[in-house]
Scaffold this motif. Structure first.
Motif, short mmCIF file in Angstrom:
data_model
loop_
_atom_site.label_atom_id
_atom_site.label_comp_id
_atom_site.label_asym_id
_atom_site.label_seq_id
_atom_site.Cartn_x
_atom_site.Cartn_y
_atom_site.Cartn_z
N UNK A 249 11.11 -4.34 0.15
CA UNK A 249 10.12 -4.13 -0.90
C UNK A 249 9.72 -5.45 -1.54
N UNK A 250 10.68 -6.36 -1.68
CA UNK A 250 10.39 -7.67 -2.26
C UNK A 250 9.46 -8.47 -1.34
N UNK A 251 9.75 -8.44 -0.05
CA UNK A 251 8.91 -9.16 0.91
C UNK A 251 7.52 -8.54 1.00
N UNK A 252 7.47 -7.22 1.02
CA UNK A 252 6.16 -6.56 1.08
C UNK A 252 5.36 -6.80 -0.19
N UNK A 253 6.04 -6.81 -1.34
CA UNK A 253 5.36 -7.10 -2.60
C UNK A 253 4.80 -8.51 -2.63
N UNK A 254 5.57 -9.47 -2.11
CA UNK A 254 5.09 -10.85 -2.08
C UNK A 254 3.89 -10.98 -1.15
N UNK A 255 3.95 -10.34 0.00
CA UNK A 255 2.82 -10.41 0.94
C UNK A 255 1.59 -9.73 0.36
N UNK A 256 1.79 -8.59 -0.29
CA UNK A 256 0.66 -7.90 -0.90
C UNK A 256 0.08 -8.70 -2.06
N UNK A 257 0.95 -9.34 -2.83
CA UNK A 257 0.49 -10.17 -3.95
C UNK A 257 -0.37 -11.31 -3.47
N UNK A 258 0.03 -11.95 -2.38
CA UNK A 258 -0.75 -13.06 -1.82
C UNK A 258 -2.08 -12.54 -1.30
N UNK A 259 -2.05 -11.38 -0.63
CA UNK A 259 -3.29 -10.83 -0.07
C UNK A 259 -4.26 -10.40 -1.16
N UNK A 260 -3.74 -9.84 -2.24
CA UNK A 260 -4.63 -9.31 -3.29
C UNK A 260 -5.03 -10.39 -4.29
N UNK A 261 -4.06 -11.14 -4.80
CA UNK A 261 -4.36 -12.07 -5.88
C UNK A 261 -4.19 -13.53 -5.53
N UNK A 262 -3.96 -13.83 -4.27
CA UNK A 262 -3.73 -15.22 -3.89
C UNK A 262 -4.91 -16.13 -4.15
N UNK A 263 -6.11 -15.61 -4.03
CA UNK A 263 -7.31 -16.42 -4.22
C UNK A 263 -7.53 -16.75 -5.69
N UNK A 264 -7.26 -15.79 -6.56
CA UNK A 264 -7.53 -15.97 -7.98
C UNK A 264 -6.36 -16.60 -8.73
N UNK A 265 -5.14 -16.19 -8.42
CA UNK A 265 -3.98 -16.67 -9.17
C UNK A 265 -3.31 -17.88 -8.53
N UNK A 266 -3.59 -18.10 -7.29
CA UNK A 266 -2.84 -19.11 -6.53
C UNK A 266 -1.78 -18.39 -5.72
#
Length: 69
Positions: free
Chosen positions: A21-38
């Motif tokens: 869940x931690x790995x999937x959350x990190x991957x999803x976070x990068x996919x969703x907010x990586x452009x805006x948040x870094x």
């Protein structure tokens, strides 16, 4: 044993589920907010919030498996 699931097996499933869940959350976070948040901040936040949904799901699945088996 919990009606078919050993304590060690249940704990291993819980730890593996939390890590997944931690790995999937990190991957999803990068996919969703990586452009805006870094990418780093998005991965950190995703890794932090991912287990909030994943761990209860694993616990519910273990309880259901314990009842079925």
């Amino acid at each position: 044993m919990l009606l078919g699931i050993s304590i060690v097996g249940a704990l291993a499933a819980l730890v593996l589920g939390a890590l997944g869940a931690m790995a999937a959350g990190a991957a999803s976070g990068v996919a969703i907010g990586g452009k805006d948040l870094g990418r780093d901040l998005a991965a950190f936040m995703g890794g932090f919030y991912g287990p909030l949904a994943g761990v209860p799901g694993v616990v519910i699945a273990l309880v259901v498996l314990a009842l079925i088996l």
